[in-house]
Design an enzyme around this catalytic site. Structure first.
Site, PDB file in Angstrom:
ATOM      1  CG  ASN A   1      -1.255  -3.919   1.436  1.00 50.44           C
ATOM      2  OD1 ASN A   1      -1.406  -4.941   2.077  1.00 50.44           O
ATOM      3  ND2 ASN A   1      -1.966  -3.635   0.362  1.00 50.44           N
TER       4      ASN A   1
ATOM      5  CB  ILE B   1       2.092   2.718   4.364  1.00 47.83           C
ATOM      6  CG1 ILE B   1       3.395   2.549   5.131  1.00 47.83           C
ATOM      7  CG2 ILE B   1       1.031   1.755   4.867  1.00 47.83           C
ATOM      8  CD1 ILE B   1       3.352   3.126   6.531  1.00 47.83           C
ATOM      9  CB  CYS B   2      -1.063   1.041  -0.157  1.00 49.11           C
ATOM     10  SG  CYS B   2      -2.632   1.228  -0.979  1.00 49.11           S
ATOM     11  CG  LEU B   3      -3.755   1.621   6.411  1.00 48.14           C
ATOM     12  CD1 LEU B   3      -4.328   0.220   6.253  1.00 48.14           C
ATOM     13  CD2 LEU B   3      -2.987   1.712   7.719  1.00 48.14           C
TER      14      LEU B   3
END
Lengths: 486, 199
Positions: free
Chosen positions: B83, B91-93
Site C-alpha cells: 500500500n 500511501i494508500c490508506l
C-alpha cells in the site's frame, strides 16, 4: 491518385434533431405513426423501441421530489429533511421505505445512516464549558451541536466542515466529524449552519443533482449545459431525445443510444475501443486499395457498395470482396468466421486470432460510424444532385423530396447496424449468435441496397425505393424485436 | 482557517509528545518549520513483521483546511509494502482520503500507519508490483521487505544473498537503488532483472 465514389444517405443528426413540434414529421421515423391508412395499432406492442418519457424543467423536478418527500414525511411522521435522507438512500421508493420502517424502524434508520449503530453516550458532567475536539477551543455549552450520534462540536467547526465538504462537491454524503462515525448530516442541519448565501446555493444545487441521480425515474440530459431532466416511469435502456437540446441518448446509462447492445456491453466495448485505438487506427485507415486494379480509394460517402472509377470493378468496402456475392440473398460480410481449430493453437496464435476477431468487429463498427459522420456531406451532395435534376426539367423539387426521407431512414438503419457489432462481438458462439449474425447480414445487405438505390435514383418514380425502405426498416425492427432485451 | 490548523497542530504536537506510544518509542513527531505547516513523523516497524527493528520517517504536510481535510503524509524512508509506493512513498490508506474525520489527530494517523505495516491490504494496492508479489509469493515478499528494512530503515536482518546480487549489478555500473528495485520486482532473478535494466 484517388478514386472517389459517391454514396448518399441522410445525416443521422438532422434526422434526430426533429421532434414532434418543430420539424416536419417526414424525417422522423421514430415518433410518427406513419401510415394513416392503417388502423391505429398500439406502438408499445409493435415497436421494440417504443418509449414513454417526458422532459422536465428543474422546477418541475423539484416539485416532483418535494411531493414524494411530503408523502413520506407525512406517512412516517418524520421531518422532510430526514425523509430526504431515506429517499436518497433507497432510490426514492416510498413504499419500500414505509414497509421497512414499520418492520424495524431502528434497522432502517441505522442502515440509512440517520442513527448511529451504537447507542450514543450522553455527555456527562454539568460543566457550562466544553472543549471542541476539532478546534480545541473551550466554549460555552450553548455553542455546541450534534447529530443523532450526540458527537458534540462547536457551531463554527460545523460551518467550516460543511463549507470544506461543499467546496469539494460533497453534499448528501456529508457525515459527522467524529472518528468512525457515519451518521449523515441532513439538509436542515447543514443549512442551519451555513450562512454564506453562495455556499447555501451550492449546497442546494449539489443535493438536487444527487437526488436526481439517485432517482431511478429521472435522468439528466447529457447534452452540454442542458438543464433538462428526462423522466420515465418505466426506466429502461431506451432511446430518449431531449426536447431542448435534441441530444439523443440511452435513458438508462445516459450514453449515446446503443440498441441492440445493452448498457454494460457498450461500455465494455467503448473502453476496449479506446484502449486499442492505436492498433485499430492503423488497420482502419481511411483509404483502401481497389482489390482489382489496386488504385487507392478514399471513401467519402456512406455506401459500402463501391465501384472503382478506374476499372469499374464492383466490390464491398467492408471485406473488399466481389460485390456480386453480396447482391444475392446471403450477405455474409458482416459475419466473423471463427477458426474452428483455435483451441489447439499456441497462445501466440490465439492472441493474434483474438486481435483479428476484435478488428473484424471494430472495422465494421468504425466503418458505419464514419458513414454516419459523412451524412451531412452526402446530404449536401444529394441536394445539389436534385437541384441539377430540377434544373434540367426532371420533376420538381417536391417530386424529389422522397429521397431525403429515404436518406433519413438509411441513417437510422445504419445507426442500429453500427451498434449490432459490439453486440455480436460479445455474444457466445452458438445458434443464437448464428441467428443474430444472419439477421445482421440481412439488415446490412438491405441497407447497402437502399444506399445504392438512393445514390442512383434517376427518376421520380418512388415505388422501387419505397419498397426498399420498407424492407430495410422491417429487417431493422425484426432484429430489434428478437434481440433488444431491455 | 489557518488559525484553527495551527492551533490544532500545536495541541496535537503536545498530545503526541506526552502519549504512551512515545514513551515506548513507537511513534514520534518533530516540527520542520515554525508555522506548523510541515512536520516530520517517525514510526517504529511493528513487531512480528518484516519491518520490525526499522525506523520509518514520514513527511507530514498540514493543509490550510486542516483538520477538515486530512494531512498529506508520505514515507521518506524507502519501504517495500503493497500500500506504499516503493518509488514515491505515497500511501494508500482510507483515513488519509475519504474516511478522514475532523476529530482524528496526528496520533491516530501515525498509529493507523503503524497498523497498516502490520496488516497490508493487497486488494487496494498503491504499488502494483509489490502487491502482486505479496499475493503470489509471500515468502519472497517477506524476504524483500526485510531486506529493504535493513538497508533503508536500519533493520537488523542482513540478507547476504541479496546483497551479493546487488553488488554484482553495481559492479556492472548500475545504480545501487535501481539494482535493488529491479531485483525486488523480479523476485531476485538476476537474469530477468539484468534484462530489464539493460533493455
Amino acid at each position: 491518385m484517388e478514386a472517389t465514389l459517391k454514396s448518399l444517405s441522410q445525416d443521422a443528426d438532422s434526422d434526430m434533431e426533429c421532434s414532434d413540434n418543430d420539424c416536419l414529421d417526414e424525417y422522423d421515423y421514430y415518433n410518427t405513426a406513419d401510415d394513416n391508412d392503417i388502423e391505429q395499432i398500439d406502438p408499445s406492442k409493435t415497436d421494440p423501441e417504443y418509449f414513454e418519457y417526458e422532459c422536465l424543467t428543474e422546477e418541475q423536478v423539484e416539485r416532483l421530489l418535494n411531493e414524494t418527500v411530503e408523502i413520506l414525511s407525512n406517512n412516517l411522521q418524520i421531518t422532510p429533511s430526514l425523509a430526504k435522507v431515506l429517499l436518497h438512500s433507497h432510490g426514492w421508493a416510498v413504499t419500500i421505505i414505509a414497509t421497512k420502517y414499520r418492520g424495524n424502524p431502528d434497522h432502517l434508520l441505522i442502515s440509512s445512516k440517520v442513527k448511529p449503530s451504537t447507542t450514543p453516550l450522553p455527555v456527562s458532567g454539568c460543566s457550562r464549558y466544553l472543549t471542541c475536539p476539532v478546534c480545541v477551543t473551550p466554549q460555552i455549552i450553548e455553542k455546541f451541536f450534534s447529530l443523532s450520534c450526540l458527537h458534540l462540536f462547536c457551531k463554527d467547526c460545523w460551518t467550516m466542515h460543511f463549507e470544506v465538504q461543499i467546496s469539494q462537491g460533497i453534499s448528501t454524503a456529508i457525515s459527522c466529524m467524529a472518528r468512525d462515525c457515519e451518521v449523515l448530516a441532513p439538509e436542515d442541519f447543514v443549512l442551519k449552519h451555513l450562512s454564506r448565501s453562495n455556499m447555501r446555493e451550492k449546497y442546494q444545487q449539489y443535493t438536487f443533482q444527487d437526488y436526481v441521480k439517485s432517482h431511478p425515474e429521472l435522468r439528466f440530459c447529457p447534452g452540454p449545459n442542458c438543464q433538462v431532466v428526462i423522466r420515465s416511469r418505466e426506466p429502461k435502456a431506451k432511446r430518449s431525445i431531449c426536447c431542448q437540446c435534441k441530444t439523443i441518448f440511452c435513458f438508462k446509462c445516459g450514453m449515446d443510444y446503443h440498441a441492440p447492445t445493452d448498457c454494460h456491453i457498450i461500455k465494455k466495448w467503448l473502453t476496449k475501443c479506446a484502449d486499442d485505438s492505436e492498433t485499430a487506427n492503423y488497420i482502419s485507415a481511411h483509404t483502401k486499395d481497389c482489390p482489382n486494379c489496386h488504385i487507392c480509394i478514399e471513401k467519402n460517402g456512406g455506401c459500402n457498395h463501391m465501384q472503382c472509377y478506374n476499372c469499374k470493378y464492383d466490390f464491398c468496402w467492408m471485406c473488399l470482396g466481389d460485390w456480386k456475392a453480396h447482391g444475392s440473398e446471403y450477405y455474409e460480410c458482416s459475419r466473423y468466421k471463427e477458426n474452428p481449430n483455435i483451441a489447439h493453437e499456441s497462445v501466440h496464435v490465439q492472441a493474434r486470432e483474438a486481435l483479428k476477431k476484435y478488428l473484424h468487429y471494430y472495422e465494421r463498427w468504425e466503418n458505419h460510424s464514419k458513414s454516419l459522420k459523412l451524412e451531412a456531406h452526402t446530404l449536401e451532395k444529394l441536394k445539389s444532385r436534385i437541384n441539377q435534376k430540377v434544373m434540367s426539367g426532371l420533376g420538381t423539387w417536391i417530386d424529389w423530396q422522397y429521397l431525403f426521407t429515404a436518406a433519413g431512414l438509411l441513417a437510422k438503419c445504419r445507426y442500429t447496424l453500427q451498434y449490432t457489432y459490439p453486440y455480436a462481438y460479445y455474444m457466445e458462439v452458438g445458434p443464437r449468435k448464428e441467428l443474430f449474425e444472419y439477421q445482421q447480414a440481412q439488415l446490412e445487405a438491405e441497407i447497402e441496397n437502399l444506399s445504392w438505390k438512393i445514390e442512383r435514383a434517376e427518376t421520380t418514380d418512388r415505388g422501387d425505393l419505397e419498397n426498399q425502405m420498407d424492407i430495410a426498416e422491417k429487417r431493422r425492427t425484426t432484429l430489434l424485436k428478437d434481440f433488444l432485451d431491455v | 482557517m489557518a488559525n484553527i490548523a495551527a492551533q490544532r497542530i500545536k495541541r496535537e504536537f503536545k498530545e503526541v509528545i506526552k502519549s504512551e506510544e512515545v514513551a515506548k518509542c513507537a511513534i514520534k513527531v518533530e516540527l520542520v518549520n515554525d508555522n506548523y505547516t510541515e512536520l516530520k513523523g517517525e514510526i517504529a516497524g511493528p513487531p512480528d513483521t518484516p519491518y520490525e527493528g526499522g525506523n520509518f520517517i514520514l513527511e507530514i504536510k498540514v493543509p490550510e483546511t486542516y483538520p477538515f481535510n486530512p494531512p498529506k503524509v508520505r514515507f521518506i524512508t524507502k519501504i517495500w509494502h503493497p500500500n506504499i509506493s516503493s518509488v514515491t512513498g505515497a500511501i494508500c490508506l482510507d483515513i488519509l482520503k475519504d474516511q478522514w474525520a475532523a476529530a482524528m489527530t496526528l496520533r491516530t494517523v501515525l498509529l493507523s500507519l503503524q497498523a497498516l505495516l502490520s496488516a497490508a491490504e493487497p486488494d487496494d494496492p498503491q504499488d502494483a508490483v509489490v502487491a502482486k508479489q505479496f499475493k503470489e509469493n509471500a515468502e519472497m515478499f517477506h524476504l524483500t521487505a526485510c531486506h529493504w528494512t535493513n538497508i533503508y530503515a536500519g533493520g537488523p536482518s542482513v540478507n547476504k544473498d541479496f546483497d551479493d546480487k546487488i553488488k554484482k549489478l553495481v559492479e556492472m555500473g548500475v545504480d545501487e537503488h535501481e539494482a535493488r528495485v529491479a531485483l525486488s520486482s523480479y523476485n531476485w532473478d538476476m537474469e530477468r532483472a539484468t534484462e530489464q535494466l539493460f533493455s
